[in-house]
Scaffold this active site. Structure first.
Site, PDB file in Angstrom:
ATOM      1  N   PHE A   1       1.717   5.825   3.155  1.00 19.45           N
ATOM      2  CA  PHE A   1       0.692   5.445   2.184  1.00 19.45           C
ATOM      3  C   PHE A   1      -0.203   4.362   2.816  1.00 19.45           C
ATOM      4  O   PHE A   1       0.299   3.405   3.401  1.00 19.45           O
ATOM      5  CB  PHE A   1       1.357   4.891   0.912  1.00 19.45           C
ATOM      6  CG  PHE A   1       0.505   4.947  -0.314  1.00 19.45           C
ATOM      7  CD1 PHE A   1       0.681   5.936  -1.264  1.00 19.45           C
ATOM      8  CD2 PHE A   1      -0.497   4.003  -0.515  1.00 19.45           C
ATOM      9  CE1 PHE A   1      -0.108   5.989  -2.409  1.00 19.45           C
ATOM     10  CE2 PHE A   1      -1.289   4.045  -1.639  1.00 19.45           C
ATOM     11  CZ  PHE A   1      -1.098   5.041  -2.584  1.00 19.45           C
TER      12      PHE A   1
ATOM     13  N   THR B   1      -3.450  -0.557  -7.285  1.00 23.22           N
ATOM     14  CA  THR B   1      -2.098  -0.148  -7.664  1.00 23.22           C
ATOM     15  C   THR B   1      -1.697  -0.783  -8.983  1.00 23.22           C
ATOM     16  O   THR B   1      -1.252  -1.938  -9.015  1.00 23.22           O
ATOM     17  CB  THR B   1      -1.070  -0.565  -6.581  1.00 23.22           C
ATOM     18  OG1 THR B   1      -1.589  -0.225  -5.310  1.00 23.22           O
ATOM     19  CG2 THR B   1       0.250   0.103  -6.790  1.00 23.22           C
TER      20      THR B   1
ATOM     21  N   HIS C   1       0.898  -0.331 -10.663  1.00 18.19           N
ATOM     22  CA  HIS C   1       2.324  -0.666 -10.626  1.00 18.19           C
ATOM     23  C   HIS C   1       2.679  -1.437  -9.344  1.00 18.19           C
ATOM     24  O   HIS C   1       3.792  -1.346  -8.824  1.00 18.19           O
ATOM     25  CB  HIS C   1       3.163   0.595 -10.785  1.00 18.19           C
ATOM     26  CG  HIS C   1       2.849   1.692  -9.815  1.00 18.19           C
ATOM     27  ND1 HIS C   1       1.581   2.119  -9.537  1.00 18.19           N
ATOM     28  CD2 HIS C   1       3.672   2.451  -9.039  1.00 18.19           C
ATOM     29  CE1 HIS C   1       1.634   3.092  -8.648  1.00 18.19           C
ATOM     30  NE2 HIS C   1       2.892   3.306  -8.322  1.00 18.19           N
TER      31      HIS C   1
ATOM     32  N   ARG D   1      -5.015  -8.210   8.354  1.00 21.83           N
ATOM     33  CA  ARG D   1      -3.639  -8.423   8.853  1.00 21.83           C
ATOM     34  C   ARG D   1      -3.134  -7.265   9.717  1.00 21.83           C
ATOM     35  O   ARG D   1      -1.983  -7.256  10.121  1.00 21.83           O
ATOM     36  CB  ARG D   1      -2.696  -8.621   7.654  1.00 21.83           C
ATOM     37  CG  ARG D   1      -2.948  -9.929   6.919  1.00 21.83           C
ATOM     38  CD  ARG D   1      -2.414  -9.885   5.497  1.00 21.83           C
ATOM     39  NE  ARG D   1      -2.558 -11.155   4.804  1.00 21.83           N
ATOM     40  CZ  ARG D   1      -3.708 -11.652   4.328  1.00 21.83           C
ATOM     41  NH1 ARG D   1      -4.841 -10.978   4.482  1.00 21.83           N
ATOM     42  NH2 ARG D   1      -3.752 -12.818   3.718  1.00 21.83           N
TER      43      ARG D   1
HETATM   44  N1  INI Z   1       2.885   3.217  -1.940  1.00 20.86           N
HETATM   45  C1  INI Z   1       2.523   2.301  -1.023  1.00 20.86           C
HETATM   46  O1  INI Z   1       3.170   2.197   0.021  1.00 20.86           O
HETATM   47  N2  INI Z   1       1.451   1.493  -1.249  1.00 20.86           N
HETATM   48  C2  INI Z   1       0.711   1.581  -2.377  1.00 20.86           C
HETATM   49  O2  INI Z   1      -0.275   0.784  -2.517  1.00 20.86           O
HETATM   50  C3  INI Z   1       1.065   2.554  -3.356  1.00 20.86           C
HETATM   51  N3  INI Z   1       0.273   2.732  -4.545  1.00 20.86           N
HETATM   52  O3  INI Z   1      -0.874   2.282  -4.567  1.00 20.86           O
HETATM   53  O4  INI Z   1       0.715   3.348  -5.478  1.00 20.86           O
HETATM   54  C4  INI Z   1       2.184   3.374  -3.108  1.00 20.86           C
HETATM   55  N4  INI Z   1       2.585   4.303  -3.992  1.00 20.86           N
HETATM   56  C5  INI Z   1       3.466   5.377  -3.652  1.00 20.86           C
HETATM   57  C6  INI Z   1       4.931   5.005  -3.776  1.00 20.86           C
HETATM   58  O5  INI Z   1       5.310   4.122  -2.720  1.00 20.86           O
HETATM   59  C7  INI Z   1       5.828   6.242  -3.695  1.00 20.86           C
HETATM   60  O6  INI Z   1       5.647   6.868  -2.437  1.00 20.86           O
HETATM   61  C8  INI Z   1       5.520   7.268  -4.782  1.00 20.86           C
HETATM   62  O7  INI Z   1       5.574   6.664  -6.055  1.00 20.86           O
HETATM   63  C9  INI Z   1       6.559   8.424  -4.745  1.00 20.86           C
HETATM   64  O8  INI Z   1       7.870   7.936  -4.954  1.00 20.86           O
END
Ligand code: INI
Length: 156
Positions: free
Chosen positions: A23, A87, A89, A128
């Site tokens: 992600f 995000t 959440h 970063r």
């Molecule tokens: N995962 C991240 O690594 N960074 C994020 O900013 C993010 N957002 O924005 O939602 C994110 N979501 C995905 C999450 O980590 C899981 O892969 C997904 O919910 C499936 O389990």
């Protein structure tokens, strides 16, 4: 004089796993590249670096736990990027990812370096990941090297 114990920055024969969240891979690719480069520059052998990719930061703790349980590496570098602005959440994903990898480290007695960016904006993440605030993947890899050497000394 006090006996000072400090881990060296020689990656030596140690085995490292870099576990990377896909992600925001615009950012995490750069962090992982920084971590790989730092390990090599500090002497890690190519065959001693394993890279594992997971979908998001939420999935990092399980992958880190599984790799740690296999005892096939001496230190782990967890890489991810969670951006608050996009995000809703954020707190859950960032909180569980960071807490989860810390718990694995303590449970298995293996260094798990924190290369998970938690920022308010994409711009702060870019800063970063190889621009004006350095590269946190490099910092995490160097911390992993130091800790693996420190633990070797403490366990003698
Ligand atoms: N995962 C991240 O690594 N960074 C994020 O900013 C993010 N957002 O924005 O939602 C994110 N979501 C995905 C999450 O980590 C899981 O892969 C997904 O919910 C499936 O389990």
């Amino acid at each position: 004089m006090a006996n000072k114990i400090v881990g060296s920055l020689d990656a030596g024969p140690h085995r490292f796993a870099i576990i990377v969240s896909r992600f925001s891979d615009l950012i995490t690719e750069r962090l992982a590249a920084g971590a790989r480069d730092a390990l090599r520059r500090h002497g890690a052998g190519e065959g001693n670096i394993t890279e594992v990719w997971v979908p998001g930061a939420w999935e990092l703790p399980l992958a880190v736990e599984t790799v740690a349980a296999q005892k096939s590496c001496d230190a782990i570098i967890a890489i991810g990027c969670v951006i608050r602005g996009s995000t809703p959440h954020f707190e859950y994903v960032a909180g569980e990812a960071t807490k989860g990898v810390a718990q694995v480290s303590q449970r298995h007695g293996i260094p798990v370096a924190l290369g998970i960016l938690t920022t308010d904006t994409l711009e702060q993440a870019i800063e970063r990941a190889g621009s004006k605030a350095g590269n946190k993947g490099v910092d995490a890899a160097v911390a992993a090297i130091e800790m693996v050497n420190l633990l070797a000394q403490l366990r003698k």
